[in-house]
Enzyme design. Structure first.
Site, PDB file in Angstrom:
ATOM      1  CD  GLN A  84       0.616  18.408 -11.373  1.00  0.00           C
ATOM      2  OE1 GLN A  84      -0.451  18.586 -11.021  1.00  0.00           O
ATOM      3  NE2 GLN A  84       0.797  18.905 -12.639  1.00  0.00           N
ATOM      4  CB  CYS A 113      -3.560  24.522 -11.775  1.00  0.00           C
ATOM      5  SG  CYS A 113      -5.182  24.666 -10.622  1.00  0.00           S
ATOM      6  CG  HIS A 183      -4.358  21.624 -21.070  1.00  0.00           C
ATOM      7  ND1 HIS A 183      -5.223  20.751 -20.430  1.00  0.00           N
ATOM      8  CD2 HIS A 183      -5.325  22.464 -21.692  1.00  0.00           C
ATOM      9  CE1 HIS A 183      -6.294  20.949 -20.791  1.00  0.00           C
ATOM     10  NE2 HIS A 183      -6.654  21.991 -21.573  1.00  0.00           N
ATOM     11  NE  ARG A 238     -12.613  16.828 -19.411  1.00  0.00           N
ATOM     12  CZ  ARG A 238     -13.018  18.125 -19.898  1.00  0.00           C
ATOM     13  NH1 ARG A 238     -14.116  18.605 -19.698  1.00  0.00           N
ATOM     14  NH2 ARG A 238     -12.368  18.501 -20.922  1.00  0.00           N
TER      15      ARG A 238
END
Length: 315
Positions: A84, A113, A183, A238
């Protein structure tokens, strides 16, 4: 690229074949400091199909041999691998893609991001508002990489107005992107619920594969999100840090996985802080608070191994 030099570039076939297995592709997310080679080796032992490197700033990568050596390390078992990049101009991204293409299966452009430093530099989530630039970057990479099987993806966040996100995705699909990872939050959202309805809308608007990202903590979550959205893959961050064996169906980190991490980290010479941090995440659900207090204050690899032996015994 410390370990890259020890190996012949490998052709692992077409990564797109993974999307034809009749189940969602299981992906380890790009994670700053964490999705490095040793951790990728660990999750691959536990049914992770594809791993992403941490985000690498393409301009720094091209400017400095030192950056190339420290930021991108791989080996012959580290496949399929997506590198990435953060980039804001087409030629720099294409140049960086050419450097890593012999040692990887694809590159991903970070368009998600949300951190202030990234957005102020023109990287990350601000790119979802620059569809023409993203399209240009996709075309440039496509034109410069000879291998037709080499993947090029983007990872995005969503707009408040989902029509803008659909428009971006359709534009980059037309430009030749291989898949899109979504996302399901806006750039301003952090811990709010993921907008799975938005991911479904994007999936229904495209012909290329879509990967869902956000709050995937178990295989039950994988199945539920697959049912809700019809996506082609799921990406966990996570959830995998807390349980690297998640994709193999474990509810919490099995002891074997903890010892596998010790072996892999020692073999790779993983710095103590990184080695320890991963174990703090992995043990959080399976240790008592007094044990955690002791463990979190340990300061050497040998002390950690002694603690694990004394508390859990060998595998």
């Amino acid at each position: 690229m410390t370990e890259v030099h020890n190996k012949i570039p490998m052709d692992t076939g077409n990564i797109m074949d993974l999307f034809n297995r009749g189940r969602p592709v299981r992906v380890c997310a790009p994670m700053v400091r964490y999705s490095k080679l040793p951790f990728r080796c660990l999750v691959r032992k536990y049914d992770c199909d594809v791993c992403f490197t941490p985000m690498i700033i393409a301009a720094d990568f091209m400017r400095s041999a030192k950056a190339r050596d420290s930021e991108f390390t791989t080996n012959k078992t580290d496949r399929p691998l997506i590198v990435q990049f953060a980039a804001k101009d087409a030629q720099t991204l294409a140049d960086a893609a050419c450097v890593v293409s012999p040692f990887s299966d694809g590159v991903d452009l970070n368009c998600g991001c949300p951190q202030r430093w990234a957005v102020s530099e023109g990287y990350g989530a601000c790119l979802i508002n620059k569809p023409e630039l993203v399209k240009d970057m996709v075309r440039h990479v496509r034109n410069q990489i000879d291998n037709p099987n080499y993947a090029l993806s983007i990872k995005i966040r969503i707009h408040k107005d989902i029509r803008k996100t659909v428009d971006l995705c359709q534009k980059v699909e037309a430009a030749g992107v291989s898949w899109i990872t979504v996302h399901g939050r806006t750039a301003d959202e952090r811990h709010q619920p993921v907008h799975y309805d938005a991911i479904k809308t994007i999936k229904d608007s495209l012909s290329i594969p879509v990967i869902a990202n956000g709050d995937i903590k178990s295989m039950q979550d994988v199945e539920a999100i697959y049912e809700l959205t019809g996506v082609d893959g799921v990406m966990a961050a996570r959830g995998l840090l807390a349980n690297p064996a998640m994709f193999a169906g474990y509810e919490e980190t099995p002891l074997q996985c903890v010892w596998d991490w010790v072996d892999i980290a020692v073999e790779h010479g993983t710095p103590f802080t990184c080695f320890h941090h991963h174990l703090i995440y992995m043990l959080e659900r399976i240790t008592s608070q007094p044990e955690r207090r002791v463990f979190n204050n340990l300061s050497s690899t040998s002390a950690v191994i002694d603690f694990l032996h004394n508390t859990y015994g060998p595998t």
